[in-house]
Design an enzyme around this catalytic site. Sequence first.
Site, PDB file in Angstrom:
ATOM      1  N   GLN A   3      -8.379  -7.410 -11.048  1.00 47.23           N
ATOM      2  CA  GLN A   3      -9.078  -6.207 -10.580  1.00 47.23           C
ATOM      3  C   GLN A   3      -8.657  -4.995 -11.423  1.00 47.23           C
ATOM      4  OE1 GLN A   3      -9.745  -5.056  -6.295  1.00 47.23           O
ATOM      5  NE2 GLN A   3      -7.862  -3.943  -6.637  1.00 47.23           N
ATOM      6  N   HIS A  32       0.834  -1.209   0.000  1.00 40.32           N
ATOM      7  CA  HIS A  32       0.000   0.000   0.000  1.00 40.32           C
ATOM      8  C   HIS A  32       0.872   1.264   0.000  1.00 40.32           C
ATOM      9  CE1 HIS A  32      -2.898  -2.804   2.239  1.00 40.32           C
ATOM     10  NE2 HIS A  32      -3.588  -2.449   1.179  1.00 40.32           N
TER      11      HIS A  32
HETATM   12  P1  AMP Z   1      -6.359  -3.904  -0.621  1.00 39.64           P
HETATM   13  O1  AMP Z   1      -6.275  -3.037   0.598  1.00 39.64           O
HETATM   14  O2  AMP Z   1      -5.870  -5.313  -0.404  1.00 39.64           O
HETATM   15  O3  AMP Z   1      -7.698  -3.842  -1.310  1.00 39.64           O
HETATM   16  O4  AMP Z   1      -5.332  -3.295  -1.660  1.00 39.64           O
HETATM   17  C1  AMP Z   1      -5.384  -1.935  -2.031  1.00 39.64           C
HETATM   18  C2  AMP Z   1      -4.526  -1.735  -3.262  1.00 39.64           C
HETATM   19  O5  AMP Z   1      -3.187  -2.129  -2.956  1.00 39.64           O
HETATM   20  C3  AMP Z   1      -4.965  -2.589  -4.453  1.00 39.64           C
HETATM   21  O6  AMP Z   1      -4.822  -1.817  -5.648  1.00 39.64           O
HETATM   22  C4  AMP Z   1      -4.008  -3.741  -4.418  1.00 39.64           C
HETATM   23  O7  AMP Z   1      -3.790  -4.328  -5.688  1.00 39.64           O
HETATM   24  C5  AMP Z   1      -2.744  -3.058  -3.925  1.00 39.64           C
HETATM   25  N1  AMP Z   1      -1.833  -4.033  -3.325  1.00 39.64           N
HETATM   26  C6  AMP Z   1      -2.111  -4.893  -2.317  1.00 39.64           C
HETATM   27  N2  AMP Z   1      -1.043  -5.669  -2.058  1.00 39.64           N
HETATM   28  C7  AMP Z   1      -0.076  -5.297  -2.941  1.00 39.64           C
HETATM   29  C8  AMP Z   1       1.263  -5.736  -3.186  1.00 39.64           C
HETATM   30  N3  AMP Z   1       1.815  -6.708  -2.498  1.00 39.64           N
HETATM   31  N4  AMP Z   1       1.953  -5.115  -4.164  1.00 39.64           N
HETATM   32  C9  AMP Z   1       1.385  -4.118  -4.891  1.00 39.64           C
HETATM   33  N5  AMP Z   1       0.141  -3.666  -4.702  1.00 39.64           N
HETATM   34  C10 AMP Z   1      -0.590  -4.242  -3.748  1.00 39.64           C
END
Ligand code: AMP
Length: 279
Positions: A153, A37
């Site tokens: 997504q 994040h």
């Molecule tokens: P989430 O809080 O899991 O819904 O993630 C929020 C955003 O962070 C989304 O766009 C995810 O794809 C991105 N994200 C989550 N984990 C990672 C990661 N390990 N590397 C890159 N982006 C991430």
Amino acid sequence: MQIITNPVEMRAWSERTRRAGQKLALVPTMGYFHEGHLSLMRFAVARADSLVVSIFVNPIQFAAGEDLKSYPSNRQRDRKLATTNGVNILFCPDLALMYPENFQTTVTVTGVSDSLCGRSRPGHFAGVATVVAKLFNIVRPDLAIFGEKDFQQLAVIRTLVRDLNLDIVILGHPIVREADGLAMSSRNIYLSSQQRQAAPALAHSLKHAGSMVKRGERRPDVLRPKVAAILTSAGLEPEYIEFVDESNLKPVTAVGINTILALAAHCGSTRLIDNCRFG
Ligand code: AMP
């Protein structure tokens, strides 16, 4: 940094900011921040004048029996991390203001939503597309950043923006990993210490497939069993191992520069996803 919980206030702030000539970026999240994040936030800060990060655990993208009620949360820590990573507004909309009693609209992106994770999580991407469309309309960002970890997504959002003529630039950010290769995720907290040791098998299997492709192997039917063997020998239960074209997420018959290898596997009761691009 300011915290806003009311969509009307959020929109007013955005309007003032845009009128002042600022370029506005949005990073949508469900909170419980990790380095993935934070990388998206820093990436956004480098490309815009103001950054809005939303935290919203969106109930309509969770199926019955999924982890909506137990989704990890630490708002105090998130607030601190947002402050030190250049966030101007932490937008944590009230559930009742996002989905009032008479809410009756769903945004469905067909095609790219149906394969891969869409198969085991019917309705998930409609929930994602609906909440992201709402966030886009409330925040009205110039650009929005999504992680390539959730590449399906990202494909759904790009399709939504294209099909509905939304004037928003969508940027993908590479996957951020732990030192042992495990893709960072808020859900990694669910893993027991034994499961945590097994989980990097996803990344190892992607690497192994990558080195086979480098040596000239192009056939998904030859690569898939090797990937499956690495996952199962670590104690993971593969849900899908798919070689797809990144433009339409359709299966390919030979690995090329636009091919993505996408994995989902169960590690105990935790579902993990990962992917790599061969180009
Ligand atoms: P989430 O809080 O899991 O819904 O993630 C929020 C955003 O962070 C989304 O766009 C995810 O794809 C991105 N994200 C989550 N984990 C990672 C990661 N390990 N590397 C890159 N982006 C991430």
